[in-house]
Design a protein around this motif. Structure first.
Motif, PDB file in Angstrom:
ATOM      1  N   ALA B 158      24.336  85.505 -59.917  1.00  0.00           N
ATOM      2  CA  ALA B 158      25.293  86.307 -59.146  1.00  0.00           C
ATOM      3  C   ALA B 158      24.565  87.259 -58.207  1.00  0.00           C
ATOM      4  O   ALA B 158      25.048  87.576 -57.126  1.00  0.00           O
ATOM      5  CB  ALA B 158      26.197  87.090 -60.089  1.00  0.00           C
ATOM      6  N   ARG B 159      23.360  87.691 -58.618  1.00  0.00           N
ATOM      7  CA  ARG B 159      22.570  88.567 -57.761  1.00  0.00           C
ATOM      8  C   ARG B 159      22.142  87.883 -56.477  1.00  0.00           C
ATOM      9  O   ARG B 159      21.871  88.530 -55.479  1.00  0.00           O
ATOM     10  CB  ARG B 159      21.287  88.959 -58.501  1.00  0.00           C
ATOM     11  CG  ARG B 159      21.440  90.160 -59.359  1.00  0.00           C
ATOM     12  CD  ARG B 159      20.206  90.289 -60.189  1.00  0.00           C
ATOM     13  NE  ARG B 159      19.580  91.567 -59.987  1.00  0.00           N
ATOM     14  CZ  ARG B 159      18.583  92.001 -60.736  1.00  0.00           C
ATOM     15  NH1 ARG B 159      18.101  91.245 -61.690  1.00  0.00           N
ATOM     16  NH2 ARG B 159      18.069  93.165 -60.525  1.00  0.00           N
ATOM     17  N   LEU B 160      22.031  86.547 -56.525  1.00  0.00           N
ATOM     18  CA  LEU B 160      21.523  85.811 -55.375  1.00  0.00           C
ATOM     19  C   LEU B 160      22.611  85.495 -54.357  1.00  0.00           C
ATOM     20  O   LEU B 160      22.323  85.003 -53.281  1.00  0.00           O
ATOM     21  CB  LEU B 160      20.876  84.491 -55.839  1.00  0.00           C
ATOM     22  CG  LEU B 160      19.713  84.636 -56.804  1.00  0.00           C
ATOM     23  CD1 LEU B 160      19.219  83.267 -57.243  1.00  0.00           C
ATOM     24  CD2 LEU B 160      18.584  85.407 -56.143  1.00  0.00           C
ATOM     25  N   VAL B 161      23.881  85.758 -54.695  1.00  0.00           N
ATOM     26  CA  VAL B 161      24.949  85.497 -53.727  1.00  0.00           C
ATOM     27  C   VAL B 161      24.731  86.430 -52.536  1.00  0.00           C
ATOM     28  O   VAL B 161      24.629  87.639 -52.702  1.00  0.00           O
ATOM     29  CB  VAL B 161      26.330  85.759 -54.367  1.00  0.00           C
ATOM     30  CG1 VAL B 161      27.432  85.619 -53.326  1.00  0.00           C
ATOM     31  CG2 VAL B 161      26.564  84.807 -55.515  1.00  0.00           C
ATOM     32  N   PRO B 162      24.627  85.852 -51.306  1.00  0.00           N
ATOM     33  CA  PRO B 162      24.292  86.672 -50.146  1.00  0.00           C
ATOM     34  C   PRO B 162      25.332  87.757 -49.888  1.00  0.00           C
ATOM     35  O   PRO B 162      26.531  87.506 -50.033  1.00  0.00           O
ATOM     36  CB  PRO B 162      24.282  85.664 -48.992  1.00  0.00           C
ATOM     37  CG  PRO B 162      24.275  84.327 -49.616  1.00  0.00           C
ATOM     38  CD  PRO B 162      24.838  84.454 -50.977  1.00  0.00           C
ATOM     39  N   LYS B 163      24.851  88.941 -49.499  1.00  0.00           N
ATOM     40  CA  LYS B 163      25.740  90.050 -49.228  1.00  0.00           C
ATOM     41  C   LYS B 163      26.650  89.719 -48.039  1.00  0.00           C
ATOM     42  O   LYS B 163      27.811  90.112 -47.997  1.00  0.00           O
ATOM     43  CB  LYS B 163      24.902  91.297 -48.931  1.00  0.00           C
ATOM     44  CG  LYS B 163      25.681  92.582 -48.933  1.00  0.00           C
ATOM     45  CD  LYS B 163      24.738  93.772 -48.958  1.00  0.00           C
ATOM     46  CE  LYS B 163      25.491  95.075 -48.771  1.00  0.00           C
ATOM     47  NZ  LYS B 163      26.142  95.212 -47.463  1.00  0.00           N
ATOM     48  N   ASP B 164      26.096  88.966 -47.074  1.00  0.00           N
ATOM     49  CA  ASP B 164      26.868  88.600 -45.872  1.00  0.00           C
ATOM     50  C   ASP B 164      28.177  87.915 -46.230  1.00  0.00           C
ATOM     51  O   ASP B 164      29.201  88.121 -45.591  1.00  0.00           O
ATOM     52  CB  ASP B 164      26.057  87.643 -44.980  1.00  0.00           C
ATOM     53  CG  ASP B 164      24.723  88.242 -44.614  1.00  0.00           C
ATOM     54  OD1 ASP B 164      24.487  89.387 -45.037  1.00  0.00           O
ATOM     55  OD2 ASP B 164      23.930  87.571 -43.928  1.00  0.00           O
ATOM     56  N   LEU B 165      28.087  87.078 -47.263  1.00  0.00           N
ATOM     57  CA  LEU B 165      29.262  86.320 -47.660  1.00  0.00           C
ATOM     58  C   LEU B 165      30.374  87.262 -48.109  1.00  0.00           C
ATOM     59  O   LEU B 165      31.535  87.125 -47.729  1.00  0.00           O
ATOM     60  CB  LEU B 165      28.849  85.412 -48.812  1.00  0.00           C
ATOM     61  CG  LEU B 165      29.629  84.133 -49.039  1.00  0.00           C
ATOM     62  CD1 LEU B 165      29.443  83.203 -47.878  1.00  0.00           C
ATOM     63  CD2 LEU B 165      29.168  83.481 -50.323  1.00  0.00           C
ATOM     64  N   LYS B 166      29.970  88.261 -48.914  1.00  0.00           N
ATOM     65  CA  LYS B 166      30.947  89.244 -49.377  1.00  0.00           C
ATOM     66  C   LYS B 166      31.451  90.066 -48.198  1.00  0.00           C
ATOM     67  O   LYS B 166      32.650  90.318 -48.068  1.00  0.00           O
ATOM     68  CB  LYS B 166      30.294  90.167 -50.418  1.00  0.00           C
ATOM     69  CG  LYS B 166      29.953  89.457 -51.713  1.00  0.00           C
ATOM     70  CD  LYS B 166      29.330  90.442 -52.707  1.00  0.00           C
ATOM     71  CE  LYS B 166      28.007  89.941 -53.227  1.00  0.00           C
ATOM     72  NZ  LYS B 166      27.259  90.917 -53.995  1.00  0.00           N
ATOM     73  N   ASP B 167      30.522  90.470 -47.317  1.00  0.00           N
ATOM     74  CA  ASP B 167      30.919  91.279 -46.160  1.00  0.00           C
ATOM     75  C   ASP B 167      31.901  90.527 -45.281  1.00  0.00           C
ATOM     76  O   ASP B 167      32.871  91.106 -44.771  1.00  0.00           O
ATOM     77  CB  ASP B 167      29.676  91.664 -45.342  1.00  0.00           C
ATOM     78  CG  ASP B 167      28.831  92.669 -46.082  1.00  0.00           C
ATOM     79  OD1 ASP B 167      29.345  93.241 -47.066  1.00  0.00           O
ATOM     80  OD2 ASP B 167      27.664  92.877 -45.701  1.00  0.00           O
ATOM     81  N   ALA B 168      31.645  89.227 -45.083  1.00  0.00           N
ATOM     82  CA  ALA B 168      32.523  88.432 -44.232  1.00  0.00           C
ATOM     83  C   ALA B 168      33.937  88.449 -44.786  1.00  0.00           C
ATOM     84  O   ALA B 168      34.914  88.675 -44.061  1.00  0.00           O
ATOM     85  CB  ALA B 168      32.009  86.996 -44.139  1.00  0.00           C
ATOM     86  N   ALA B 169      34.053  88.244 -46.121  1.00  0.00           N
ATOM     87  CA  ALA B 169      35.382  88.228 -46.723  1.00  0.00           C
ATOM     88  C   ALA B 169      36.034  89.605 -46.648  1.00  0.00           C
ATOM     89  O   ALA B 169      37.224  89.728 -46.345  1.00  0.00           O
ATOM     90  CB  ALA B 169      35.285  87.766 -48.178  1.00  0.00           C
ATOM     91  N   LEU B 170      35.222  90.665 -46.879  1.00  0.00           N
ATOM     92  CA  LEU B 170      35.768  92.022 -46.828  1.00  0.00           C
ATOM     93  C   LEU B 170      36.272  92.357 -45.421  1.00  0.00           C
ATOM     94  O   LEU B 170      37.324  92.968 -45.245  1.00  0.00           O
ATOM     95  CB  LEU B 170      34.702  93.039 -47.228  1.00  0.00           C
ATOM     96  CG  LEU B 170      34.412  93.194 -48.720  1.00  0.00           C
ATOM     97  CD1 LEU B 170      33.257  94.149 -48.932  1.00  0.00           C
ATOM     98  CD2 LEU B 170      35.655  93.700 -49.449  1.00  0.00           C
TER      99      LEU B 170
END
Lengths: 303, 279
Positions: B158-170
């Motif tokens: 879960a630590r390796l999930v890119p932050k960009d991916l979360k930011d994009a959804a947010l």
């Protein structure tokens, strides 16, 4: 700003989920505290009757007379642990250096899964192997050279079985530590004309010393708590072992072996819970210390 | 001299590696050699008869089914705790968070606590609540044992999930709760690996179920009945003076080893598949 009811609902769901998950996270943190406290409450009745020191240093274990001395069991644990570390550590350091510094990638591709398998074998199967192979080997081949008689069920057998059980743990930590050391350091040493082994000796091992210590502490705490395999091969006599061919009775084996009758005598269950508490506290401290060292190392080299 | 030292240590290292792999080989050979002759169709389809410890007839079905029940229950219970914890420290908390660090540390520490301590703890809980050894008690103790493993190994991915991916959804207006689905989808192979690892630990552990799950010759029909498990089937029957009962122990050791081998291979397969598709 005015939100629609749907947005409010979504925000509500989000905050509800956050609270539930925060609750579970805190619960997982408190688990160690809960385990410790409940073991303490269960063992407090024996601590009222005897002092902790007299329990730890007493060497007679006669539950039906109300005598609970843990000394032989503590010595049994120490013997078995010391033997296992003594066997496992040199082998693991050599193997880890080989795998991380020398071995060709395809050798790693074969060896790593095999070590994984070794790590996954259940303790009770190690015990079966101990009974089938290690115990007869000691009593028939090894012991006759040194002592008059040994049944084979000895602290040595426990130590050998434990050594193999803790090897995968030590190897995986050592390889991680070696991998964390920057390649530039090795290159600098090699470019000065050092051989591969000299680089290992003067750069890699020296740089990873704190990590190796942490790995040993973790391995010791794993060996301390191992129960079933040790119980099956150690012989379980409540006397202090005098040589490696004597049988011993480590603390975890004591707990596991007597759970059946512990409710029948006064203070017996309390004494066994105290044994569990002692194990818990020692292992908790050892684990926390070595994990903190290991994360520090990871961070220092990651920057 | 330097050349000699170099070669000497290289030989030592290879020897050490061979010794370690050789011991794995020896263990497998010993278990197969003793277990294979004891295997039969009855062993996996019948429950033992003629009394515990002494009955010669029947097989291991009680322990096989018991282990499955126990593993199933404890894995589900473990996941109910572990998935929210992993999501919380990776989605809701910022990257550098004291709470996340301390949660990871405590999962590491709990992972090192021996199973006999969890067994003793489970037992003291059961005494407090007036419960007898049962499937339920076993599930609780084993769930305690595997939850740290689940948290730790799912957290690694879960630590390796890119932050960009979360930011994009947010940035599209999703709440954090709605991102969970995105993250879970990303780490689903990691969840599978974690589950396989923890099943391997749960099915092989004897010390935690010794106090809590008990042992029985029959298959439990409710959560409050005691349950047999493969590791305890080995442990108890091995000390029997009767050859046929001992054979059952060796057969159980072979079955358990095969299950654990299969789980370990499957976990490796899944994690290698995942590392290929990493973004």
């Amino acid at each position: 700003m005015i939100f629609g009811t749907h947005t409010k609902y979504r925000v509500f769901k989000d905050s509800l989920a956050r609270r539930i998950m925060l609750g579970l996270t805190v619960f997982s943190l408190l688990l160690a505290v809960i385990v410790g406290l409940s073991l303490y409450f269960k063992s407090s009745s024996i601590l009222h009757e005897h002092s902790l020191w007299s329990l730890l240093s007493g060497s007679s274990w006669r539950p039906f007379k109300g005598e609970f001395g843990f000394y032989p069991f503590i010595m049994g644990t120490l013997w078995v642990t010391a033997i296992s570390i003594f066997i496992a550590l040199p082998l693991c350091i050599l193997t880890s250096i080989f795998l991380s510094e020398y071995a060709h990638p395809y050798i790693k591709k074969i060896v790593f899964p095999l070590i994984d398998i070794l790590a996954g074998i259940p303790p009770v199967v190690y015990g079966v192997w101990g009974i089938l192979v290690v115990v007869p080997f000691i009593s028939e081949k090894l012991a006759p050279h040194f002592v008059e008689f040994s049944s084979g069920y000895s602290v040595l057998a426990g130590g050998i079985v434990l050594a193999i059980m803790i090897m995968p743990l030590i190897i995986s930590i050592l390889i991680e530590i070696f991998a964390a050391i920057p390649k530039e350091l090795r290159d600098a040493s090699l470019s000065l004309g050092a051989t591969n082994w000299q680089t290992v000796k003067f750069v890699v091992l020296r740089k990873s010393l704190p990590g190796i210590v942490a790995a040993i502490v973790l391995a010791v705490s794993r060996a301390f708590g191992e129960t079933i395999a040790v119980l099956m091969v150690c012989g379980n006599m409540s006397a202090v072992p005098k040589s490696v061919f004597d049988s011993g009775y480590p603390l975890p084996a004591l707990i596991a072996n007597n759970y059946g009758e512990m409710m029948s005598l006064p203070l017996y269950d309390s004494a066994l819970m105290l044994a569990a508490l002692i194990l818990f506290v020692i292992i908790l401290i050892f684990n926390a210390a070595s994990r903190i060292i290991l994360t520090r190392i990871e961070r220092r080299f990651a920057l | 001299m330097r050349k000699f030292e170099e070669r000497f240590f290289k030989v030592l290292m290879i020897l050490a590696t061979i010794i370690i792999l050789g011991s794995l080989f020896m263990i497998l050979v010993a278990v197969v050699k003793r277990g294979l002759p004891a295997m039969s169709w009855d062993m996996v389809t019948k429950i033992p008869s003629g009394g515990f410890y002494l009955g010669k007839e029947g097989g291991l079905l009680n322990a096989i089914v018991g282990s499955l029940y126990l593993v199933l229950g404890s894995t589900v219970l473990g996941l109910i705790i572990a998935i929210p914890v992993v999501i919380y420290i990776n989605v809701y908390l910022p990257k550098k968070s004291f709470l996340a660090d301390i949660t990871r540390l405590s999962a590491d520490v709990l992972f090192g606590i021996p199973s006999i301590v969890y067994g003793a703890f489970g037992f003291s809980l059961m005494v407090y609540f007036g419960l007898k050894t049962s499937l339920f008690g076993g599930i609780i103790a084993v769930a305690l044992l595997i939850t740290p493993i689940l948290i730790r190994s799912m957290d690694e991915v879960a630590r390796l999930v890119p932050k960009d991916l979360k930011d994009a959804a947010l940035s599209l207006g999703a709440t954090r709760y709605e991102i969970i689905r995105v993250v879970l989808k990303q780490i689903s192979p990691g969840i599978t690996t974690a589950i396989l690892l923890s099943i391997g630990r749960a099915i092989g552990d004897a010390a935690s179920v010794l106090f809590t799950a008990g042992y029985t010759d029959s298959i439990p029909t409710s959560l409050s009945q005691p349950v047999a498990t493969l590791p305890l089937a080995i442990f108890f029957q091995l000390s029997s003076p009767i050859q046929e009962v001992q054979d059952r122990a060796y057969a159980a050791a072979l079955i358990l080893t095969l299950i654990v081998l299969a789980l370990s291979l499957a976990a490796r397969f899944y994690s290698s598949k995942f590392s290929k598709n990493k973004i």
